[in-house]
Design a protein around this motif. Structure first.
Motif, mmCIF file in Angstrom:
data_model
loop_
_atom_site.group_PDB
_atom_site.id
_atom_site.type_symbol
_atom_site.label_atom_id
_atom_site.label_comp_id
_atom_site.label_asym_id
_atom_site.label_seq_id
_atom_site.Cartn_x
_atom_site.Cartn_y
_atom_site.Cartn_z
ATOM 1 N N LEU A 4 0.797 -1.259 0.100
ATOM 2 C CA LEU A 4 0.051 -0.060 0.174
ATOM 3 C C LEU A 4 0.945 1.303 0.055
ATOM 4 O O LEU A 4 1.743 1.261 0.703
ATOM 5 N N GLN A 8 -2.849 5.483 -0.481
ATOM 6 C CA GLN A 8 -3.710 4.303 -0.399
ATOM 7 C C GLN A 8 -4.045 3.782 0.911
ATOM 8 O O GLN A 8 -5.197 3.537 1.131
ATOM 9 N N HIS A 10 -3.830 5.579 3.621
ATOM 10 C CA HIS A 10 -4.846 6.641 4.091
ATOM 11 C C HIS A 10 -6.344 6.612 3.786
ATOM 12 O O HIS A 10 -7.259 6.627 4.562
ATOM 13 N N ARG A 11 -6.341 6.214 2.415
ATOM 14 C CA ARG A 11 -7.815 6.032 1.944
ATOM 15 C C ARG A 11 -8.360 4.577 2.709
ATOM 16 O O ARG A 11 -9.503 4.658 2.938
ATOM 17 N N ALA A 13 -7.722 3.300 5.468
ATOM 18 C CA ALA A 13 -7.776 3.686 6.952
ATOM 19 C C ALA A 13 -9.173 4.563 7.181
ATOM 20 O O ALA A 13 -9.752 4.325 7.986
ATOM 21 N N LEU A 16 -12.212 2.234 6.547
ATOM 22 C CA LEU A 16 -12.497 1.336 7.717
ATOM 23 C C LEU A 16 -12.821 2.197 9.161
ATOM 24 O O LEU A 16 -13.775 1.695 9.613
ATOM 25 N N LEU A 17 -12.277 3.302 9.272
ATOM 26 C CA LEU A 17 -12.613 3.987 10.432
ATOM 27 C C LEU A 17 -13.830 4.472 10.349
ATOM 28 O O LEU A 17 -14.786 4.288 11.526
ATOM 29 N N ARG B 147 0.739 1.487 10.030
ATOM 30 C CA ARG B 147 0.826 0.914 8.713
ATOM 31 C C ARG B 147 1.167 -0.369 8.544
ATOM 32 O O ARG B 147 0.574 -1.130 7.492
ATOM 33 N N GLN B 148 2.098 -1.012 9.319
ATOM 34 C CA GLN B 148 2.485 -2.327 9.093
ATOM 35 C C GLN B 148 1.225 -3.512 9.357
ATOM 36 O O GLN B 148 1.314 -4.263 8.633
ATOM 37 N N LEU B 150 -1.982 -2.701 9.169
ATOM 38 C CA LEU B 150 -3.055 -2.496 8.084
ATOM 39 C C LEU B 150 -2.404 -3.112 6.861
ATOM 40 O O LEU B 150 -3.150 -3.906 6.121
ATOM 41 N N GLN B 151 -1.093 -2.978 6.685
ATOM 42 C CA GLN B 151 -0.526 -3.735 5.253
ATOM 43 C C GLN B 151 -0.778 -5.319 5.583
ATOM 44 O O GLN B 151 -0.939 -5.842 4.516
ATOM 45 N N TYR B 154 -4.313 -6.136 4.939
ATOM 46 C CA TYR B 154 -4.659 -5.898 3.581
ATOM 47 C C TYR B 154 -4.035 -7.120 2.786
ATOM 48 O O TYR B 154 -4.768 -7.789 1.956
ATOM 49 N N LEU B 178 -8.970 2.333 -3.525
ATOM 50 C CA LEU B 178 -7.456 2.653 -3.235
ATOM 51 C C LEU B 178 -7.220 3.736 -4.586
ATOM 52 O O LEU B 178 -6.196 4.680 -4.290
ATOM 53 N N VAL B 205 -14.186 -4.918 1.699
ATOM 54 C CA VAL B 205 -13.833 -4.217 3.121
ATOM 55 C C VAL B 205 -14.036 -5.120 4.098
ATOM 56 O O VAL B 205 -13.587 -4.949 5.015
ATOM 57 N N VAL B 208 -10.985 -7.262 4.583
ATOM 58 C CA VAL B 208 -9.823 -6.450 5.362
ATOM 59 C C VAL B 208 -10.194 -6.509 6.636
ATOM 60 O O VAL B 208 -9.316 -6.454 7.621
ATOM 61 N N ARG B 209 -11.219 -6.146 7.054
ATOM 62 C CA ARG B 209 -11.763 -5.540 8.629
ATOM 63 C C ARG B 209 -11.529 -6.993 9.503
ATOM 64 O O ARG B 209 -11.227 -6.964 10.516
ATOM 65 N N ASP B 231 -9.646 1.227 15.533
ATOM 66 C CA ASP B 231 -9.718 2.752 15.302
ATOM 67 C C ASP B 231 -8.723 3.425 15.593
ATOM 68 O O ASP B 231 -8.138 4.483 14.671
ATOM 69 N N PHE B 234 -6.470 3.243 12.664
ATOM 70 C CA PHE B 234 -6.967 3.845 11.348
ATOM 71 C C PHE B 234 -6.520 5.478 11.565
ATOM 72 O O PHE B 234 -6.200 6.133 10.668
ATOM 73 N N ARG B 235 -6.886 5.727 12.954
ATOM 74 C CA ARG B 235 -6.628 7.317 13.064
ATOM 75 C C ARG B 235 -5.114 7.535 12.813
ATOM 76 O O ARG B 235 -4.633 8.713 12.513
ATOM 77 N N VAL B 237 -2.979 6.053 11.005
ATOM 78 C CA VAL B 237 -2.463 5.997 9.531
ATOM 79 C C VAL B 237 -2.991 7.174 8.858
ATOM 80 O O VAL B 237 -2.343 8.180 8.064
ATOM 81 N N ILE B 238 -4.230 7.787 9.383
ATOM 82 C CA ILE B 238 -4.830 8.752 8.764
ATOM 83 C C ILE B 238 -4.140 10.152 9.031
ATOM 84 O O ILE B 238 -3.901 10.851 8.026
#
Lengths: 331, 243
Positions: A4, A8, A10-11, A13, A16-17, B147-148, B150-151, B154, B178, B205, B208-209, B231, B234-235, B237-238
């Motif tokens: 990723l 990607q 970011h999108r 996450a 999913l969030l 990130r790791q 989530l990767q 994924y 994506l 989705v 992945v979840r 959560d 995700f936060r 990563v965002i």
């Protein structure tokens, strides 16, 4: 490995969030919905058993043997499809859908408006939903704040409010010939289009024809969708206060405080009656209306509320005068 | 299949169980089994935790001690050469990633003490002592770890979808979510309906979840806390890495 990129990740996450917001259960879930879901579930389980046996036989594996992952996945997939189809079809065939109207009370931090989730058994387009709301004196709900959006969304929690992942229609729409996909969005009420709650990557005008607002994916986010009857339900909002008493008329109609004899959601006192002497609404003022006046004389009108033409609480001489004065066909 | 995969299948209950088993096998030094366990442990540490630790060093004052890769590799080598410190982790009661970061700082403190004796870097110990209180570095570590994770989720989901013969659904999801491609051209390209595209995205989705939940539970997150932890990931990563 498919790695990723930052954008990607970011999108993903973000997607999913937003999807993991806890979904609150409605305590007002109608028993009919519950019953149809139970019946559907039992039917799905029965069908699932059949499918399992069928898959097992087709693959040549022993019924006592452990299915391989592919079989299991296929069974799970088919089960989910069946469950969805059976439960949802059960909901469709139910005769009484929707929830009673509820007030977002000022004492609870609300706006005093009334809202109602309405289910249309055969699906309804956004335009038809808008007309339906207007015919009842309301309009498609316009959640213009986070708090209002949460309140409105909670009305959609019954499973049958959703057509698969498509939630009820809302009162947002995109003016024709607007810049896609973000331009020209507005509320049916003309309220300012400021606070929004779009789903990730929305609006996207994905099909090229998407200009109607609705909830999506079982959470509080919005999506743009085509104006076609794929959605099953809508949310009506009532906020009119035609008598300026700072109480929304719809609640007063429900409580019996205000009359709404033609059930159009507008109190009688606020309607301009084109033919006030037509007590039983046959488009003609004649002897039948006169007989009705005489039969409820001295009362509030009893089962003929229109007999009290001047809304003074008693059927009397002035009401008789109205009937006699309007004698003949209605204009 | 890698050695690490083999070991995970042998001990599928939790990440903690797997780690403890590897550590004990290495410590027991019982020949081939010990070497396999060591290889699996090394691969796992590098795959999941090396990048987050690099990120930490890059954003920390201990960066002055050397290249992030050198510091982290040195830490791993020392840890794997003598598993006594690793064996103390289960008693710490901490998440492995938190414990691992503390271990790195402890390792760095040891380096600065050694250097300090030569009077050449007498102030470096204080750098290491204060490193644990550097919020930017902590944030970088958490972001890289998220990130790791989530990767990993994924990649796991992609593998599951492939095994189930749902490559097309995965590609629709991948390209729509994506890469931001609208459904309409995808539907045309794959000769499916828009509804099919939306369903495919939703299924992927969910996959992945589900995979993320499994990874988190393997990491030692209690099942009841998995959603909250997800959560946070995700936060993080965002929010992106600290600048």
């Amino acid at each position: 490995m498919d790695r990723l990129a930052d954008a990607q990740a970011h999108r993903l996450a973000s997607l999913l969030l937003t999807k993991t917001q806890p979904r609150r259960r409605s305590r007002r879930l109608g028993w009919i919905v519950g019953a149809s879901a139970v019946v559907g579930l039992l039917a799905a389980i029965a069908i699932y058993s059949e499918v399992s046996l069928h898959v097992s036989m087709a693959s040549g594996s022993s019924s006592a043997g452990r299915p391989n992952n592919q079989e299991k996945d296929m069974r799970d997939f088919e089960f989910k499809q069946l469950l969805s189809a059976v439960v949802l079809s059960g909901a469709v065939t139910a005769t009484a859908m929707g929830e009673p109207p509820v007030e977002w009370k000022v004492s609870d931090g609300g706006n005093g408006h009334w809202y109602k989730w309405v289910k249309q058994l055969s699906g309804i387009s956004w335009s038809s939903a808008r007309s339906l709301c207007e015919a009842q004196g309301g309009y498609l709900a316009t959640p213009t704040s986070l708090a209002e959006n949460e309140f409105v969304f909670n009305l959609t929690l019954p499973t049958s409010a959703w057509a698969n992942y498509l939630g009820p229609w809302l009162g947002g729409f995109q003016a024709p010939n607007s810049i896609e996909p973000n331009g020209g969005w507005q509320w049916v009420t003309g309220e300012p289009w400021s606070w929004t709650n779009w789903d990730e990557l929305q609006p996207d005008n994905g099909s090229g024809l998407e200009g109607s607002l609705h909830y999506i994916h079982f959470f509080q986010r919005w999506n743009d969708w085509q104006n076609v009857p794929q959605n099953w339900s809508l949310i009506i909002e009532w906020s009119a206060d035609c008598n300026n008493d700072n109480i929304v008329d719809y609640g007063q109609i429900l409580s019996g405080q205000l009359l709404d004899t033609n059930t159009n959601g507008i109190p009688d006192i606020c309607e301009v009656d084109p033919c006030p002497g037509d007590i039983i609404q046959t488009n003609t003022v004649d002897g039948v209306d006169l007989a009705v006046i005489l039969s409820v004389w001295g009362t509030s009108g009893s089962e003929y509320p229109r007999a009290d033409t001047n809304h003074d609480g008693i059927v009397s001489g002035p009401d008789l005068a109205v009937v006699l004065g309007a004698w003949g066909p209605c204009p | 299949m890698t050695a690490a995969d083999t070991q995970i299948e042998d001990f599928p209950s939790t990440h903690r169980t797997w780690l403890v088993t590897q550590i004990e096998s290495v410590a027991a030094d019982t020949g081939i089994r010990s070497q396999e366990a060591l290889a699996a442990l090394r691969e796992h540490l590098f795959q999941r935790y090396a990048e987050p630790l690099y990120a930490y060093v890059r954003h920390s004052s201990i960066r002055r001690l050397g290249e992030p890769e050198d510091l982290v590799h040195g830490y791993f080598v020392r840890m794997l050469a003598d598993c006594s410190s690793l064996r103390r982790w289960p008693q710490s009661g901490r998440h492995f990633r938190k414990w691992l970061l503390s271990g790195l700082l402890f390792h760095v403190r040891g380096i600065t003490r050694d250097l300090g004796r030569s009077r050449e870097f007498s102030s470096l110990e204080s750098i290491a002592l204060h490193a644990a209180a550097e919020p930017t570095a902590e944030q970088a570590y958490e972001h890289a770890w998220s990130r790791q994770i989530l990767q990993t989720a994924y990649a796991t989901a992609a593998g599951e979808m492939e095994r189930a013969g749902r490559n097309q659904q995965w590609m629709i999801f991948r390209r729509h979510v994506l890469d931001g491609e609208p459904y309409a051209p995808l539907a045309k390209e794959y000769s499916v309906s828009l509804q099919h595209c939306a369903d495919a995205t939703r299924d992927a989705v969910q996959q992945v979840r589900h995979a993320l939940r499994i990874v988190l539970i393997e990491e030692g997150v209690a099942e009841r806390d998995a959603a909250t932890e997800a959560d946070e990931i995700f936060r993080s990563v965002i929010g992106g890495p600290p600048r």
